[in-house]
Design a protein around this motif. Structure first.
Motif, PDB file in Angstrom:
ATOM      1  N   LEU A  19       0.669  -1.151   0.054  1.00 44.57           N
ATOM      2  CA  LEU A  19      -0.095   0.196   0.090  1.00 44.57           C
ATOM      3  C   LEU A  19       0.786   1.322   0.122  1.00 44.57           C
ATOM      4  O   LEU A  19       0.635   2.409  -0.653  1.00 44.57           O
ATOM      5  CB  LEU A  19      -1.017   0.036   1.149  1.00 44.57           C
ATOM      6  CG  LEU A  19      -1.829  -1.164   1.269  1.00 44.57           C
ATOM      7  CD1 LEU A  19      -2.885  -1.093   2.420  1.00 44.57           C
ATOM      8  CD2 LEU A  19      -2.960  -1.233  -0.016  1.00 44.57           C
ATOM      9  N   ASP A  20       2.036   1.122   0.597  1.00 41.43           N
ATOM     10  CA  ASP A  20       2.821   2.429   0.607  1.00 41.43           C
ATOM     11  C   ASP A  20       3.304   2.554  -0.918  1.00 41.43           C
ATOM     12  O   ASP A  20       3.330   3.843  -1.229  1.00 41.43           O
ATOM     13  CB  ASP A  20       4.166   2.098   1.270  1.00 41.43           C
ATOM     14  CG  ASP A  20       3.928   2.233   3.014  1.00 41.43           C
ATOM     15  OD1 ASP A  20       2.835   2.897   3.365  1.00 41.43           O
ATOM     16  OD2 ASP A  20       4.643   1.947   3.840  1.00 41.43           O
ATOM     17  N   ARG A  50      -3.881  -9.739  -4.159  1.00 39.32           N
ATOM     18  CA  ARG A  50      -4.582 -10.152  -3.100  1.00 39.32           C
ATOM     19  C   ARG A  50      -4.345  -9.166  -1.947  1.00 39.32           C
ATOM     20  O   ARG A  50      -5.540  -8.715  -1.505  1.00 39.32           O
ATOM     21  CB  ARG A  50      -3.835 -11.408  -2.649  1.00 39.32           C
ATOM     22  CG  ARG A  50      -4.450 -11.824  -1.342  1.00 39.32           C
ATOM     23  CD  ARG A  50      -5.728 -12.955  -1.528  1.00 39.32           C
ATOM     24  NE  ARG A  50      -6.297 -13.300  -0.417  1.00 39.32           N
ATOM     25  CZ  ARG A  50      -7.609 -13.492  -0.255  1.00 39.32           C
ATOM     26  NH1 ARG A  50      -8.359 -13.197  -1.173  1.00 39.32           N
ATOM     27  NH2 ARG A  50      -8.001 -14.267   0.764  1.00 39.32           N
ATOM     28  N   VAL A  51      -3.270  -8.251  -1.624  1.00 40.31           N
ATOM     29  CA  VAL A  51      -3.241  -7.359  -0.796  1.00 40.31           C
ATOM     30  C   VAL A  51      -4.051  -6.138  -1.303  1.00 40.31           C
ATOM     31  O   VAL A  51      -4.978  -5.526  -0.548  1.00 40.31           O
ATOM     32  CB  VAL A  51      -1.700  -6.884  -0.708  1.00 40.31           C
ATOM     33  CG1 VAL A  51      -1.765  -5.354   0.096  1.00 40.31           C
ATOM     34  CG2 VAL A  51      -0.895  -7.897   0.121  1.00 40.31           C
ATOM     35  N   MET A  52      -4.097  -5.949  -2.705  1.00 39.23           N
ATOM     36  CA  MET A  52      -4.916  -4.827  -3.242  1.00 39.23           C
ATOM     37  C   MET A  52      -6.603  -5.159  -3.050  1.00 39.23           C
ATOM     38  O   MET A  52      -7.280  -4.205  -2.659  1.00 39.23           O
ATOM     39  CB  MET A  52      -4.524  -4.334  -4.694  1.00 39.23           C
ATOM     40  CG  MET A  52      -3.270  -3.851  -4.873  1.00 39.23           C
ATOM     41  SD  MET A  52      -2.924  -2.451  -3.819  1.00 39.23           S
ATOM     42  CE  MET A  52      -3.885  -1.350  -4.512  1.00 39.23           C
ATOM     43  N   ALA A  53      -6.874  -6.468  -3.082  1.00 39.22           N
ATOM     44  CA  ALA A  53      -8.206  -6.743  -3.107  1.00 39.22           C
ATOM     45  C   ALA A  53      -8.765  -6.696  -1.618  1.00 39.22           C
ATOM     46  O   ALA A  53      -9.757  -6.282  -1.244  1.00 39.22           O
ATOM     47  CB  ALA A  53      -8.565  -8.013  -3.491  1.00 39.22           C
ATOM     48  N   ALA A  57      -8.748  -0.531  -0.385  1.00 39.53           N
ATOM     49  CA  ALA A  57      -9.803   0.531  -0.910  1.00 39.53           C
ATOM     50  C   ALA A  57      -9.561   1.924  -0.457  1.00 39.53           C
ATOM     51  O   ALA A  57     -10.090   2.828  -0.956  1.00 39.53           O
ATOM     52  CB  ALA A  57     -11.199  -0.081   0.077  1.00 39.53           C
ATOM     53  N   ALA A  58      -8.657   2.043   0.580  1.00 36.71           N
ATOM     54  CA  ALA A  58      -8.324   3.361   1.088  1.00 36.71           C
ATOM     55  C   ALA A  58      -7.301   3.850   0.205  1.00 36.71           C
ATOM     56  O   ALA A  58      -6.951   5.222   0.458  1.00 36.71           O
ATOM     57  CB  ALA A  58      -8.104   3.489   2.594  1.00 36.71           C
TER      58      ALA A  58
END
Length: 150
Positions: A19-20, A50-53, A57-58
């Motif tokens: 996410l970073d 998988r992490v993005m799914a 969302a934020a």
């Protein structure tokens, strides 16, 4: 009755790192799932996806994309709105294409993790953390039966 904690569950370290990277991608630019994994030096496209799914969302999830530039199934219209707002380079779909949805112009939109000044994909700033030179120089690999720039 057990008391429910007001705290959110702790984000796994790998998810936090993915996410970073997504947060660092400038508006109007994209990285593939594989690019993000390569930047991190661990995992692969499926792990990043998988992490993005699960947690994306934020984050600016629309900036982490498939290598073929196809819009994320089920989120095409939301993503397209973001791409248009950010002036992300798109390739218009042919009339024969299902749904007539455009694709991301990966050659122009792909970000290598380098300078944030809007320079094109493949430009390297030389700072640590950039996508390795082989990718930035336009190396190819087999993807789905055809060569695709990574």
């Amino acid at each position: 009755m057990d008391r429910v904690s007001d705290e959110l569950p702790e984000l796994p370290e790998y998810a936090e790192r993915v996410l970073d990277v997504a947060e660092q991608i400038p508006p109007g630019r994209v990285m593939t799932y594989g690019d993000v994994a390569e930047w991190l030096g661990e995992g692969g496209p499926r792990q990043v996806g998988r992490v993005m799914a699960l947690y994306g969302a934020a984050a600016p999830w629309w900036r982490v994309v498939r290598a073929d530039g196809a819009l994320l199934p089920g989120h095409e219209l939301r993503a397209l709105g973001h791409y248009r707002d950010e002036s992300t380079p798109l390739r218009e779909a042919s009339r024969a294409a299902e749904g007539h949805l455009p694709r991301i112009d990966m050659r122009r939109a792909r970000w290598d993790g380098g300078a944030r000044d809007g320079a094109g994909a493949g430009s390297r700033s030389g700072r640590a953390g950039d996508i390795p030179a082989a990718r930035a120089a336009g190396a190819e690999r087999e993807v789905g039966g055809g060569a695709a720039h990574i």
